[in-house]
Structures are given as structure tokens and as C-alpha cells.
Write a protein that holds these residues in place. Structure first.
Motif, PDB file in Angstrom:
ATOM      1  N   GLU A 132       0.926  -1.231  -0.113  1.00 12.89           N
ATOM      2  CA  GLU A 132      -0.173   0.141   0.041  1.00 12.89           C
ATOM      3  C   GLU A 132       0.826   1.099   0.077  1.00 12.89           C
ATOM      4  N   GLY A 133       1.964   1.124   0.800  1.00 12.02           N
ATOM      5  CA  GLY A 133       2.716   2.300   0.840  1.00 12.02           C
ATOM      6  C   GLY A 133       3.553   2.573  -0.736  1.00 12.02           C
ATOM      7  N   LEU A 134       3.942   1.544  -1.307  1.00 11.23           N
ATOM      8  CA  LEU A 134       4.590   1.643  -2.530  1.00 11.23           C
ATOM      9  C   LEU A 134       3.642   2.226  -3.572  1.00 11.23           C
ATOM     10  N   GLU A 135       2.517   1.681  -3.492  1.00 16.20           N
ATOM     11  CA  GLU A 135       1.427   2.189  -4.493  1.00 16.20           C
ATOM     12  C   GLU A 135       1.184   3.740  -4.302  1.00 16.20           C
ATOM     13  N   ARG A 136       0.979   3.970  -2.896  1.00 17.06           N
ATOM     14  CA  ARG A 136       0.836   5.523  -2.600  1.00 17.06           C
ATOM     15  C   ARG A 136       2.147   6.430  -3.074  1.00 17.06           C
ATOM     16  N   ALA A 137       3.358   5.986  -3.052  1.00 22.27           N
ATOM     17  CA  ALA A 137       4.521   6.504  -3.556  1.00 22.27           C
ATOM     18  C   ALA A 137       4.518   6.658  -5.063  1.00 22.27           C
ATOM     19  N   LEU A 138       4.305   5.569  -5.821  1.00 22.26           N
ATOM     20  CA  LEU A 138       4.095   5.872  -7.136  1.00 22.26           C
ATOM     21  C   LEU A 138       3.015   6.713  -7.744  1.00 22.26           C
ATOM     22  N   ARG A 139       1.786   6.884  -7.092  1.00 23.40           N
ATOM     23  CA  ARG A 139       0.763   7.772  -7.319  1.00 23.40           C
ATOM     24  C   ARG A 139       1.317   9.025  -7.281  1.00 23.40           C
ATOM     25  N   GLN A 140       2.066   9.445  -6.392  1.00 22.87           N
ATOM     26  CA  GLN A 140       2.611  10.947  -6.297  1.00 22.87           C
ATOM     27  C   GLN A 140       3.259  11.308  -7.798  1.00 22.87           C
ATOM     28  N   LEU A 141       4.021  10.208  -8.501  1.00 22.20           N
ATOM     29  CA  LEU A 141       4.422  10.857  -9.888  1.00 22.20           C
ATOM     30  C   LEU A 141       3.437  11.114 -10.860  1.00 22.20           C
ATOM     31  N   HIS A 142       2.374  10.613 -10.554  1.00 19.05           N
ATOM     32  CA  HIS A 142       1.206  10.980 -11.535  1.00 19.05           C
ATOM     33  C   HIS A 142      -0.125  11.259 -10.761  1.00 19.05           C
ATOM     34  N   PRO A 143       0.074  12.569 -10.206  1.00 18.53           N
ATOM     35  CA  PRO A 143      -1.134  12.784  -9.281  1.00 18.53           C
ATOM     36  C   PRO A 143      -2.591  12.956  -9.861  1.00 18.53           C
ATOM     37  N   VAL A 144      -3.425  12.693  -9.426  1.00 15.69           N
ATOM     38  CA  VAL A 144      -4.967  13.007  -9.992  1.00 15.69           C
ATOM     39  C   VAL A 144      -5.286  14.383  -9.747  1.00 15.69           C
TER      40      VAL A 144
END
Length: 219
Positions: A132-144
């Protein structure tokens, strides 16, 4: 205090390089290194200066920027007028964390840099990281876009509390008291809003004890 991220710009167009240099310098938490104009110069600069992030063009006089990308052992994003799907696919396959198609405004690059800073902060946490933490980190590179993402009632109340405070920053305890929720709940929502880029956080150092986090709504 966290050190600023050092950014190397690789672009053979002097005016474009200086423009992107100014964009980086204007983004809090980032320092722009002196730009370089070719692939060989980029490899030398990375080896000697050890930047945190490289912003590289595809069209360089001596190398194709995507071939340089393959030889970089450092975080990188592509900033280029190359808009063909093959270039984009190749850049991602070779490790680019982002791809911006020229021309773009300062706010576009600033958003990418802020997302990168959140990504690095989440991955720098002590100890191992869960999925979950990894997915959260990766989402920061392509913010909605926050306008396209509906907020819960509690999220809206937390953001509203910070907006009412105006230029005054609030702690999690102050937000909790204002909204009528527990401090732990306020802290959880504030942390998520910081990661989404809707809220900014800073530290206040008192005369004694641990530093305290303060929050404000992002303009």
C-alpha cells in the motif's frame, strides 16, 4: 531539515534550458544545477555532481537523449517536443519517471517536481515499505487532478478548516477541535491530503520538546 533536491537540466537549446532552470529554482525544495547541452556532458555532470534528478531532452546534438537515459543511474524525467508513441514508450521502458511534452508552463513542471518530492519522501521512510505504501508513493508521480477527485465530507471539512485559517497554519489538534473529530482522525486525513498535494506541511520548532507539524491549504 530535509536537503533540497538537486536537478540537472540537459537541453541543447540555451533559452529553453534557462527557462526550465528558472522553473526549477522557483519550486521550493529544489535547486537547479548549471544546465548542459549534450549527452556526453550529461554523463560527465551526473558522474561529478551526482544530482537527484535529471530532466533530459530527446533531441541532443551528440546523443539521442533516450540512449543517455539508458546509461543514467539516477532518477530522470524526459522533457521534449518528441510526442511520438515510440519515444514515450521507450522513455518509460528505460526508466523515466515522467514525460512532459514541450512546450509547457511553469505550473506543469512544478506539479511534477512536487509529486517527485512526495514520492521520494514516502520511499525514504525508515524500514521496509508495504504494498500500500509503495502504491501511494508511485501515485505521487502521476497525481490525479484534485478537481476530478471527489472528496469525502470529512476531507472537505478538514480542508475547509485550513482555508478558514487563511495565512495562519494549524496543527492537527487545532484542526480536530475545529472540525469536531479526534486528533488521530485529523492527522490521518491531513497526511493523506499532504500526499495528494492539497495541503502543505511545515515544522514549528518550540523552545523545548519535539518539533510540531503545522498545516495550511495549498493555494
Amino acid at each position: 531539515m530535509t536537503e533540497d533536491f538537486r536537478v540537472l537540466i540537459v537541453d541543447d537549446d540555451f533559452h529553453v534550458a534557462r527557462l526550465h532552470y528558472a522553473y526549477v529554482e522557483a519550486t521550493p525544495g529544489f535547486i537547479a544545477l548549471e544546465p548542459v547541452g549534450g549527452g556526453e556532458a550529461a554523463l560527465r555532470a551526473v558522474a561529478s555532481l551526482r544530482p537527484d534528478l535529471v530532466l533530459i531532452d530527446v533531441y541532443l546534438p551528440d546523443w539521442n537523449g533516450l540512449d543517455v537515459l539508458r546509461n543514467l543511474d539516477v532518477d530522470a524525467m524526459v522533457l521534449s517536443a518528441a510526442s511520438d508513441s515510440d519515444s514515450v514508450h521507450k522513455a518509460i521502458r528505460r526508466g523515466a519517471l515522467g514525460y512532459l511534452i514541450k512546450p509547457f508552463g511553469a505550473e506543469v513542471l512544478t506539479a511534477k517536481l512536487r509529486g517527485y518530492a512526495r514520492y521520494r519522501r514516502l520511499l525514504s521512510a525508515v524500514g521496509s515499505i508495504d504494498q500500500e505504501g509503495l502504491e501511494r508513493a508511485l501515485r505521487q508521480l502521476h497525481p490525479v487532478d484534485s478537481a476530478a477527485k471527489p472528496r469525502s465530507v470529512t476531507e472537505q471539512a478538514v480542508v475547509g478548516s485550513l482555508e478558514r485559517a487563511g495565512a495562519l497554519k494549524r496543527t492537527a489538534a487545532e484542526v480536530a477541535s475545529d472540525v469536531g473529530i479526534s486528533r488521530a482522525t485529523a492527522q490521518r486525513y491531513l497526511s493523506a491530503l499532504v500526499e495528494d498535494g492539497a495541503v502543505e506541511v511545515s515544522l514549528r520548532y518550540g523552545t523545548a520538546g519535539r518539533p510540531e507539524h503545522q498545516y495550511s491549504a495549498r493555494p
